[in-house]
Motif scaffolding. Structure first.
Motif, mmCIF file in Angstrom:
data_model
loop_
_atom_site.group_PDB
_atom_site.id
_atom_site.type_symbol
_atom_site.label_atom_id
_atom_site.label_comp_id
_atom_site.label_asym_id
_atom_site.label_seq_id
_atom_site.Cartn_x
_atom_site.Cartn_y
_atom_site.Cartn_z
ATOM 1 N N LEU A 237 81.318 72.294 15.766
ATOM 2 C CA LEU A 237 80.436 73.433 15.954
ATOM 3 C C LEU A 237 79.589 73.123 17.176
ATOM 4 C CD1 LEU A 237 79.414 76.201 14.938
ATOM 5 C CD2 LEU A 237 77.632 74.955 13.702
ATOM 6 N N VAL A 238 79.660 74.007 18.163
ATOM 7 C CA VAL A 238 78.972 73.827 19.436
ATOM 8 C C VAL A 238 78.182 75.086 19.741
ATOM 9 C CG1 VAL A 238 79.325 73.522 21.924
ATOM 10 C CG2 VAL A 238 80.805 72.325 20.303
ATOM 11 N N LYS A 239 76.962 74.908 20.264
ATOM 12 C CA LYS A 239 76.253 76.039 20.871
ATOM 13 C C LYS A 239 76.599 75.967 22.343
ATOM 14 C CE LYS A 239 72.008 76.290 22.354
ATOM 15 N NZ LYS A 239 72.026 76.891 23.689
ATOM 16 N N ASP A 240 77.234 77.012 22.853
ATOM 17 C CA ASP A 240 77.698 76.946 24.239
ATOM 18 C C ASP A 240 76.678 77.512 25.223
ATOM 19 O OD1 ASP A 240 77.990 79.750 24.261
ATOM 20 O OD2 ASP A 240 80.174 79.687 24.218
ATOM 21 N N GLU A 241 77.034 77.496 26.507
ATOM 22 C CA GLU A 241 76.135 77.950 27.566
ATOM 23 C C GLU A 241 75.886 79.458 27.536
ATOM 24 O OE1 GLU A 241 80.294 77.955 28.909
ATOM 25 O OE2 GLU A 241 79.046 76.368 28.095
ATOM 26 N N ASN A 242 76.627 80.189 26.714
ATOM 27 C CA ASN A 242 76.400 81.628 26.540
ATOM 28 C C ASN A 242 75.648 81.927 25.249
ATOM 29 O OD1 ASN A 242 77.844 82.417 28.927
ATOM 30 N ND2 ASN A 242 79.708 81.867 27.829
ATOM 31 N N ASN A 243 75.056 80.902 24.650
ATOM 32 C CA ASN A 243 74.305 81.018 23.403
ATOM 33 C C ASN A 243 75.164 81.533 22.255
ATOM 34 O OD1 ASN A 243 71.923 80.096 24.676
ATOM 35 N ND2 ASN A 243 71.602 82.149 25.493
ATOM 36 N N GLN A 244 76.412 81.096 22.246
ATOM 37 C CA GLN A 244 77.334 81.397 21.162
ATOM 38 C C GLN A 244 77.514 80.148 20.315
ATOM 39 O OE1 GLN A 244 79.364 84.506 20.665
ATOM 40 N NE2 GLN A 244 77.572 85.118 21.856
ATOM 41 N N LEU A 245 77.578 80.322 19.002
ATOM 42 C CA LEU A 245 77.997 79.239 18.124
ATOM 43 C C LEU A 245 79.511 79.307 18.070
ATOM 44 C CD1 LEU A 245 75.500 79.534 15.160
ATOM 45 C CD2 LEU A 245 75.675 77.653 16.786
ATOM 46 N N VAL A 246 80.179 78.220 18.425
ATOM 47 C CA VAL A 246 81.638 78.193 18.478
ATOM 48 C C VAL A 246 82.130 77.146 17.473
ATOM 49 C CG1 VAL A 246 83.664 77.852 19.935
ATOM 50 C CG2 VAL A 246 81.576 78.842 20.913
ATOM 51 N N PHE A 247 82.818 77.625 16.442
ATOM 52 C CA PHE A 247 83.391 76.767 15.407
ATOM 53 C C PHE A 247 84.882 76.639 15.709
ATOM 54 C CE2 PHE A 247 84.570 76.737 10.577
ATOM 55 C CZ PHE A 247 84.957 75.410 10.647
ATOM 56 N N THR A 248 85.332 75.396 15.920
ATOM 57 C CA THR A 248 86.736 75.125 16.235
ATOM 58 C C THR A 248 87.353 74.269 15.140
ATOM 59 O OG1 THR A 248 86.239 75.170 18.593
ATOM 60 C CG2 THR A 248 88.317 74.141 17.952
ATOM 61 N N VAL B 147 96.881 69.172 14.639
ATOM 62 C CA VAL B 147 98.148 68.979 15.328
ATOM 63 C C VAL B 147 99.240 69.780 14.623
ATOM 64 C CG1 VAL B 147 99.914 67.266 15.907
ATOM 65 C CG2 VAL B 147 97.502 66.734 16.250
ATOM 66 N N GLU B 148 99.183 69.820 13.296
ATOM 67 C CA GLU B 148 100.215 70.513 12.524
ATOM 68 C C GLU B 148 100.031 72.032 12.500
ATOM 69 O OE1 GLU B 148 102.236 70.385 8.068
ATOM 70 O OE2 GLU B 148 100.684 68.938 8.587
ATOM 71 N N TYR B 149 98.787 72.519 12.420
ATOM 72 C CA TYR B 149 98.547 73.951 12.209
ATOM 73 C C TYR B 149 98.010 74.688 13.428
ATOM 74 C CZ TYR B 149 99.050 72.298 7.460
ATOM 75 O OH TYR B 149 99.521 71.705 6.334
ATOM 76 N N GLY B 150 97.708 73.989 14.503
ATOM 77 C CA GLY B 150 97.215 74.647 15.709
ATOM 78 C C GLY B 150 95.696 74.724 15.737
ATOM 79 N N GLN B 151 95.199 75.601 16.577
ATOM 80 C CA GLN B 151 93.757 75.733 16.796
ATOM 81 C C GLN B 151 93.275 77.116 16.388
ATOM 82 O OE1 GLN B 151 91.493 74.009 20.249
ATOM 83 N NE2 GLN B 151 91.743 76.091 20.969
ATOM 84 N N THR B 152 92.145 77.147 15.699
ATOM 85 C CA THR B 152 91.486 78.397 15.341
ATOM 86 C C THR B 152 90.039 78.290 15.797
ATOM 87 O OG1 THR B 152 92.899 78.544 13.379
ATOM 88 C CG2 THR B 152 90.997 80.009 13.459
ATOM 89 N N ILE B 153 89.564 79.333 16.465
ATOM 90 C CA ILE B 153 88.198 79.341 16.989
ATOM 91 C C ILE B 153 87.516 80.621 16.542
ATOM 92 C CG2 ILE B 153 86.780 79.407 19.079
ATOM 93 C CD1 ILE B 153 89.041 77.920 20.502
ATOM 94 N N LEU B 154 86.278 80.478 16.106
ATOM 95 C CA LEU B 154 85.458 81.673 15.874
ATOM 96 C C LEU B 154 84.137 81.469 16.584
ATOM 97 C CD1 LEU B 154 82.950 81.299 13.677
ATOM 98 C CD2 LEU B 154 84.772 81.406 12.041
ATOM 99 N N SER B 155 83.534 82.558 17.022
ATOM 100 C CA SER B 155 82.227 82.447 17.682
ATOM 101 C C SER B 155 81.329 83.596 17.251
ATOM 102 C CB SER B 155 82.371 82.411 19.200
ATOM 103 O OG SER B 155 82.888 83.618 19.681
ATOM 104 N N VAL B 156 80.045 83.285 17.194
ATOM 105 C CA VAL B 156 79.020 84.279 16.853
ATOM 106 C C VAL B 156 77.822 84.067 17.775
ATOM 107 C CG1 VAL B 156 79.722 84.508 14.432
ATOM 108 C CG2 VAL B 156 77.962 82.864 15.037
ATOM 109 N N ASP B 157 77.091 85.123 17.993
ATOM 110 C CA ASP B 157 75.909 85.069 18.840
ATOM 111 C C ASP B 157 74.814 84.250 18.157
ATOM 112 O OD1 ASP B 157 74.125 85.547 20.840
ATOM 113 O OD2 ASP B 157 73.981 87.697 20.526
#
Length: 127
Positions: free
Chosen positions: A46-57, A61-71
């Motif tokens: 969980l990262v707060k990015d430079e656009n003030n979004q919370l990004v949960f990644t 390796v087996e199932y791939g990547q899923t990302i969600l973000s909220v303000d």
């Protein structure tokens, strides 16, 4: 708070934590890693990015990547905020809760694993 823990299960889990008042200014456009759990090449973060979004990644390796973000810009910085990250490959969902409220849920795409190109080797780096 990066952690490499043998108990971490990328298939299913939940982590609850509190960000204390004053630790994060939610509207300052400054990136900040809030949580990162990993085991081998799999991780959640969980990262707060430079656009003030919370990004949960959720990366597997087996199932791939899923990302969600909220303000995040309207979150209060002057009080403690409880967070819950949940993930379930069997239910094909990841979810982010802030202050007891589900902010967003995303579907884990099944069968979209990560393939290593022929001729390349993977070296796992421990934190």
């Amino acid at each position: 708070m990066p952690l490499n823990t043998p108990q971490f299960d990328i298939t299913e889990g939940r982590i609850a934590f509190v960000i204390k008042a004053g630790q994060v200014i939610w509207s300052d456009n400054q990136p900040k890693v809030l949580v990162k759990l990993s085991k081998d090449a799999n991780f959640i973060s969980l990262v707060k990015d430079e656009n003030n979004q919370l990004v949960f990644t959720h990366f597997s390796v087996e199932y791939g990547q899923t990302i969600l973000s909220v303000d995040a810009k309207d979150l209060p910085s002057n009080r403690d905020l409880p967070f819950i990250l949940s993930w379930s490959v069997p239910n094909k969902k990841i979810g982010l809760y802030v202050n007891g409220t589900l902010k967003k849920e995303e579907t884990i795409p099944m069968g979209v694993g990560f393939e290593i190109p022929k001729g390349y080797k993977v070296k796992l780096i421990k934190n």
